[in-house]
Design a protein around this motif. Structure first.
Motif, PDB file in Angstrom:
ATOM      1  N   ASN A   8      37.261  33.581  22.602  1.00  8.22           N
ATOM      2  CA  ASN A   8      37.844  34.894  22.315  1.00  8.22           C
ATOM      3  C   ASN A   8      37.170  35.600  21.130  1.00  8.22           C
ATOM      4  O   ASN A   8      37.635  36.635  20.689  1.00  8.22           O
ATOM      5  CB  ASN A   8      39.345  34.747  22.048  1.00  8.22           C
ATOM      6  CG  ASN A   8      39.627  33.891  20.818  1.00  8.22           C
ATOM      7  OD1 ASN A   8      38.751  33.183  20.332  1.00  8.22           O
ATOM      8  ND2 ASN A   8      40.845  33.938  20.331  1.00  8.22           N
ATOM      9  N   GLU A   9      36.065  35.066  20.606  1.00  2.00           N
ATOM     10  CA  GLU A   9      35.368  35.695  19.491  1.00  2.00           C
ATOM     11  C   GLU A   9      34.189  36.525  19.994  1.00  2.00           C
ATOM     12  O   GLU A   9      33.542  36.170  20.978  1.00  2.00           O
ATOM     13  CB  GLU A   9      34.841  34.640  18.510  1.00  2.00           C
ATOM     14  CG  GLU A   9      35.924  33.935  17.741  1.00  2.00           C
ATOM     15  CD  GLU A   9      35.350  32.938  16.760  1.00  2.00           C
ATOM     16  OE1 GLU A   9      35.631  33.074  15.548  1.00  2.00           O
ATOM     17  OE2 GLU A   9      34.613  32.033  17.194  1.00  2.00           O
ATOM     18  N   ARG A  10      33.900  37.639  19.315  1.00  5.95           N
ATOM     19  CA  ARG A  10      32.814  38.543  19.689  1.00  5.95           C
ATOM     20  C   ARG A  10      32.047  38.968  18.440  1.00  5.95           C
ATOM     21  O   ARG A  10      32.621  39.103  17.370  1.00  5.95           O
ATOM     22  CB  ARG A  10      33.351  39.824  20.363  1.00  5.95           C
ATOM     23  CG  ARG A  10      34.228  39.596  21.558  1.00  5.95           C
ATOM     24  CD  ARG A  10      33.408  39.211  22.774  1.00  5.95           C
ATOM     25  NE  ARG A  10      34.227  39.099  23.956  1.00  5.95           N
ATOM     26  CZ  ARG A  10      34.652  37.963  24.472  1.00  5.95           C
ATOM     27  NH1 ARG A  10      34.352  36.826  23.904  1.00  5.95           N
ATOM     28  NH2 ARG A  10      35.385  37.934  25.563  1.00  5.95           N
ATOM     29  N   ILE A  38      31.259  43.249  26.727  1.00  2.00           N
ATOM     30  CA  ILE A  38      32.267  42.299  27.193  1.00  2.00           C
ATOM     31  C   ILE A  38      32.476  42.478  28.685  1.00  2.00           C
ATOM     32  O   ILE A  38      32.649  43.600  29.164  1.00  2.00           O
ATOM     33  CB  ILE A  38      33.604  42.521  26.438  1.00  2.00           C
ATOM     34  CG1 ILE A  38      33.396  42.280  24.940  1.00  2.00           C
ATOM     35  CG2 ILE A  38      34.695  41.620  26.987  1.00  2.00           C
ATOM     36  CD1 ILE A  38      34.576  42.698  24.099  1.00  2.00           C
ATOM     37  N   ALA A  39      32.447  41.391  29.421  1.00  2.06           N
ATOM     38  CA  ALA A  39      32.674  41.450  30.864  1.00  2.06           C
ATOM     39  C   ALA A  39      34.086  41.979  31.136  1.00  2.06           C
ATOM     40  O   ALA A  39      35.024  41.702  30.394  1.00  2.06           O
ATOM     41  CB  ALA A  39      32.508  40.061  31.473  1.00  2.06           C
ATOM     42  N   GLY A  40      34.215  42.742  32.189  1.00  8.19           N
ATOM     43  CA  GLY A  40      35.532  43.217  32.586  1.00  8.19           C
ATOM     44  C   GLY A  40      35.943  44.558  31.995  1.00  8.19           C
ATOM     45  O   GLY A  40      37.066  45.002  32.215  1.00  8.19           O
ATOM     46  N   LEU A  41      35.027  45.224  31.235  1.00 10.79           N
ATOM     47  CA  LEU A  41      35.375  46.557  30.742  1.00 10.79           C
ATOM     48  C   LEU A  41      35.533  47.489  31.936  1.00 10.79           C
ATOM     49  O   LEU A  41      34.702  47.505  32.837  1.00 10.79           O
ATOM     50  CB  LEU A  41      34.287  47.104  29.814  1.00 10.79           C
ATOM     51  CG  LEU A  41      34.168  46.448  28.443  1.00 10.79           C
ATOM     52  CD1 LEU A  41      32.996  47.043  27.682  1.00 10.79           C
ATOM     53  CD2 LEU A  41      35.450  46.608  27.646  1.00 10.79           C
ATOM     54  N   GLY A  74      31.307  52.151  36.284  1.00 16.95           N
ATOM     55  CA  GLY A  74      31.506  51.085  37.254  1.00 16.95           C
ATOM     56  C   GLY A  74      30.486  51.189  38.370  1.00 16.95           C
ATOM     57  O   GLY A  74      29.990  52.262  38.679  1.00 16.95           O
ATOM     58  N   LYS A  75      30.147  50.060  38.962  1.00 10.42           N
ATOM     59  CA  LYS A  75      29.224  50.119  40.093  1.00 10.42           C
ATOM     60  C   LYS A  75      29.999  50.502  41.333  1.00 10.42           C
ATOM     61  O   LYS A  75      31.151  50.088  41.526  1.00 10.42           O
ATOM     62  CB  LYS A  75      28.474  48.801  40.275  1.00 10.42           C
ATOM     63  CG  LYS A  75      29.338  47.599  40.545  1.00 10.42           C
ATOM     64  CD  LYS A  75      28.467  46.365  40.631  1.00 10.42           C
ATOM     65  CE  LYS A  75      29.332  45.125  40.776  1.00 10.42           C
ATOM     66  NZ  LYS A  75      28.548  43.905  40.755  1.00 10.42           N
ATOM     67  N   PRO A  76      29.402  51.322  42.177  1.00 13.36           N
ATOM     68  CA  PRO A  76      30.108  51.763  43.383  1.00 13.36           C
ATOM     69  C   PRO A  76      30.337  50.592  44.341  1.00 13.36           C
ATOM     70  O   PRO A  76      29.526  49.681  44.422  1.00 13.36           O
ATOM     71  CB  PRO A  76      29.172  52.796  43.989  1.00 13.36           C
ATOM     72  CG  PRO A  76      27.835  52.511  43.405  1.00 13.36           C
ATOM     73  CD  PRO A  76      28.066  51.863  42.079  1.00 13.36           C
TER      74      PRO A  76
END
Length: 84
Positions: A8-10, A38-41, A74-76
Motif C-alpha cells: 500500500n506504499e507509493r 497506480i493500476a486501477g485509476l 481509459g482504453k476503449p
C-alpha cells in the motif's frame, strides 16, 4: 519491489541533486523521467505534476516551477481492430 515498499506504499516525490557544472556546460540530451501510475485509476481521474528546478547563476539563486495536469484516459472496449 526494488525499493522494498509495502503493497500500500507509493513513491509520491522524487528529487535529483546535481553537483557544480563546469563553465560551458550544455544539455546534450532531452531529460525525461518515466513513471507508472497506480493500476486501477479510473478514466477521467486527473492529478497535478510539479517540476521545481533551481540553481546558482552568476552568484544569484534562480528558480523555475512548472505545473501541469495529467488526465487518465481509459482504453476503449473493445480495442480497435488494425486490419490484420
Amino acid at each position: 519491489a526494488a525499493l522494498g515498499l509495502a503493497a500500500n506504499e507509493r513513491v509520491t516525490e522524487v528529487m535529483f541533486v546535481f553537483g557544480q557544472a563546469p563553465a560551458g556546460f550544455a544539455q546534450v540530451e532531452k531529460p525525461q523521467i518515466k513513471c507508472t501510475a497506480i493500476a486501477g485509476l479510473k478514466a477521467g481521474t486527473s492529478f497535478v505534476n510539479i517540476a521545481d528546478v533551481g540553481g546558482t547563476y552568476n552568484g544569484v539563486w534562480v528558480q523555475a516551477i512548472s505545473r501541469w495536469v495529467t488526465t487518465v484516459y481509459g482504453k476503449p472496449t473493445p480495442l480497435p481492430k488494425t486490419g490484420y
